[in-house]
Enzyme design. Structure first.
Site, PDB file in Angstrom:
ATOM      1  N   LYS A 128      87.513 -43.134  22.589  1.00  0.00           N
ATOM      2  CA  LYS A 128      86.503 -42.461  23.402  1.00  0.00           C
ATOM      3  C   LYS A 128      85.886 -43.505  24.330  1.00  0.00           C
ATOM      4  O   LYS A 128      85.668 -44.657  23.913  1.00  0.00           O
ATOM      5  CB  LYS A 128      85.440 -41.868  22.462  1.00  0.00           C
ATOM      6  CG  LYS A 128      84.348 -41.068  23.158  1.00  0.00           C
ATOM      7  CD  LYS A 128      83.393 -40.451  22.129  1.00  0.00           C
ATOM      8  CE  LYS A 128      82.298 -39.619  22.772  1.00  0.00           C
ATOM      9  NZ  LYS A 128      81.397 -38.981  21.772  1.00  0.00           N
ATOM     10  N   SER A 141      80.631 -34.050  22.248  1.00  0.00           N
ATOM     11  CA  SER A 141      80.945 -34.833  23.414  1.00  0.00           C
ATOM     12  C   SER A 141      82.319 -35.518  23.347  1.00  0.00           C
ATOM     13  O   SER A 141      82.806 -35.984  24.371  1.00  0.00           O
ATOM     14  CB  SER A 141      79.866 -35.895  23.618  1.00  0.00           C
ATOM     15  OG  SER A 141      79.830 -36.786  22.519  1.00  0.00           O
ATOM     16  N   SER A 151      79.392 -34.283  17.563  1.00  0.00           N
ATOM     17  CA  SER A 151      80.381 -34.555  18.608  1.00  0.00           C
ATOM     18  C   SER A 151      81.775 -34.956  18.154  1.00  0.00           C
ATOM     19  O   SER A 151      82.675 -35.064  18.988  1.00  0.00           O
ATOM     20  CB  SER A 151      79.859 -35.620  19.563  1.00  0.00           C
ATOM     21  OG  SER A 151      78.932 -35.041  20.435  1.00  0.00           O
TER      22      SER A 151
HETATM   23  N1  GLN Z   1      75.807 -31.723  21.338  1.00  0.00           N
HETATM   24  C1  GLN Z   1      74.804 -32.607  20.828  1.00  0.00           C
HETATM   25  C2  GLN Z   1      74.024 -33.175  21.968  1.00  0.00           C
HETATM   26  O1  GLN Z   1      74.222 -32.762  23.033  1.00  0.00           O
HETATM   27  C3  GLN Z   1      75.448 -33.689  20.020  1.00  0.00           C
HETATM   28  C4  GLN Z   1      76.101 -34.709  20.839  1.00  0.00           C
HETATM   29  C5  GLN Z   1      76.731 -35.784  20.019  1.00  0.00           C
HETATM   30  O2  GLN Z   1      76.965 -35.620  18.830  1.00  0.00           O
HETATM   31  N2  GLN Z   1      76.956 -36.907  20.669  1.00  0.00           N
HETATM   32  O3  GLN Z   1      73.192 -34.026  21.824  1.00  0.00           O
END
Ligand code: GLN
Length: 484
Positions: free
Chosen positions: A76, A151, A175
């Site tokens: 990532k 994400s 995420s």
């Molecule tokens: N969707 C959540 C957010 O927008 C979690 C994102 C994540 O786990 N990085 O913060």
């Protein structure tokens, strides 16, 4: 070749059925041909990959290879990679070449893995759909009109489309697990502190945790073996002895007590998703587990307090992007304040700005006690709910997400609805617990994820349960139409 498991690839490499260079060429070629449909990579690193593959082949020859030596993978784009662009999905870091490797990157290199490139992601990991990326949305290989989740959506889409055998992700509120669920994959968020955060660009430091996204529990266990480990450069790293997460995969599930939180199987969960989970529960009962209803009474407060704590930490972490030291700098600043203001206004996207504003507000004098401190107290109650639950059961089973993958554009202008897609994953981060999402079926050809949450440092048990489930099901072996 692209449907082989990590162990099959490893065995073939050790038997010289093909070389790592050949294998790497094969996946680089797939990326070149197919990623135009998915946009799952931000950067492809063919020269580096082939050099690493050559070194891996030498290591395989010399006999000091690990089970991961020569296996291609992707990181990532939140993990710093020395000499390679590390954008975190943001215009702010579009010009940033990391001067060092994240510990996770070093660990994968030490195991002899080959990095194919860096995957697309929501900007600074803020999002649930990959639509906040500066590099454009990622498309879900199961249906390119839908999101892959976020994400870590680039990593999930790349694995689902068989552009890489496995990839790394990070999980602050879901995420790793949510994109794994949307893309029909297995994704593990480890116990907070098990995987080093050194060189992993910070979003919300008390929640962020790196982990693997792959096809099966066995593949994920193999990559976790390389990723996990104490790191003195991360002050929250756990000084926990190295484990081999593959050792217990074949243990029996007889006597396993599975807790079903009433709060997870209620309003908000799509009935079709629930039906899929019902079948999975039956399957686990058949292999020896018993099911018990439990309560996690503060579940409804998880999303609201996450959206105080995560933005608060992000507003502090992202203050380092000031146009001075690295990252985007505006043209012709009039003075220092103008430099800060315009560099940040130009470098950050809308969702990141929204979070910085919420976080700055929640931390400001006069509001700190009412919001941030209160949220921290509730966080403790959420953790205590789990501690109480694990006195009754060994593991908690629930959905990963309330729905399957939604359409691109469907939720992007409605942040609250978007935030609710993490309703079942966020508590695990607030409590710091390990949790895994595994494929459990389909609704209208879209994958459904089943989540297992374990007690602290029970990764091996979670992987064991997931592996046993995958021995009697083949959801994790299905591939999206058209990817072969
Ligand atoms: N969707 C959540 C957010 O927008 C979690 C994102 C994540 O786990 N990085 O913060």
């Amino acid at each position: 070749m692209h449907n082989k498991t990590l162990s099959e690839l490893s065995q073939a490499l050790h038997l010289r059925e093909f070389s790592s260079v050949e294998l790497t060429h094969y996946f680089l070629d797939r990326i070149k041909r197919l990623d135009t449909h998915f946009n799952s990579f931000i950067t492809i690193t063919p020269d580096i990959a082939l050099a690493q593959a050559l070194a891996a082949d030498e290591r395989l020859q010399s006999g000091d290879a690990t089970p991961l030596t020569g296996i291609p993978m992707a990181h990532k784009d939140i993990f710093c990679t020395q000499g390679i662009k590390t954008s975190c999905g943001s215009k702010m870091l579009d010009n940033f070449i990391a001067p060092y490797n994240a510990t996770v990157v070093e660990n994968c290199l030490a195991a002899g893995m080959v990095m194919l490139g860096k995957t697309n992601m929501d900007e600074f990991a803020m999002g649930s759909s990959n639509e906040t990326s500066y590099y454009g949305p990622v498309k879900n290989p199961w249906d390119t009109k839908t999101v892959p989740g976020g994400s870590s959506g680039g990593s999930a889409a790349a694995v689902a489309a068989r552009l890489t055998p496995i990839a790394t992700g990070t999980d602050t509120g879901g995420s790793i697990r949510q994109p794994a669920a949307f893309c029909g994959l297995t994704g593990l968020k480890p116990t907070y502190g098990l995987v080093s955060r050194y060189g992993m660009i910070a979003f919300a430091s008390s929640l962020d945790q790196g982990g693997p996204i792959g096809h099966s529990a066995e593949d994920v266990a193999l990559l976790l073996n390389a990723m996990a480990g104490f790191d003195s450069r991360d002050s929250t790293s756990l000084n926990h002895p190295k484990e081999d997460y593959t050792t217990h995969l074949n243990n029996s599930l007889a006597g396993l007590k599975i807790g079903l939180p009433k709060e997870y199987f209620s309003e908000g969960l799509y009935p079709e998703v629930n039906k899929v989970l019902d079948a999975a529960r039956d399957q686990l009962e058949e292999v020896g587990a018993t099911l018990h209803e439990i309560h996690l009474p503060h579940t409804h407060l998880a999303v609201p307090i996450y959206y105080i704590i995560a933005p608060a930490e992000c507003s502090s972490n992202l203050s380092r992007y000031d146009g001075v030291r690295f990252g985007h700098r505006c043209d012709n600043p009039q003075d220092l304040i103008d430099l800060y203001k315009r560099s940040r206004a130009e470098g950050f996207g809308a969702e990141v700005k929204r979070r910085i504003m919420i976080g700055t507000y929640a931390l400001s004098a006069g509001y700190y006690d009412a919001y941030y401190l209160k949220a921290q107290k509730i966080r403790r109650l959420i953790r205590d709910d789990f501690v109480a639950a694990f006195k009754q059961v060994d593991v908690i089973l629930g959905p990963t997400t309330p729905t399957t993958a939604f359409k691109i554009g469907e939720k992007v202008n409605d942040p609250i609805t978007m935030y609710l897609s993490d309703i079942y994953t966020i508590s695990g981060n607030l409590a710091g617990l390990p949790a895994i999402s595994i494929p459990a079926g389909f609704v209208n050809q879209r994958p459904v994820g089943l989540q297992l949450i374990g007690n602290y440092l029970n990764e091996a048990r979670l992987l064991n349960i997931a592996h046993q489930y995958q021995r009697c099901t083949d959801w994790h072996r299905q591939s999206p139409p058209g990817v072969g």
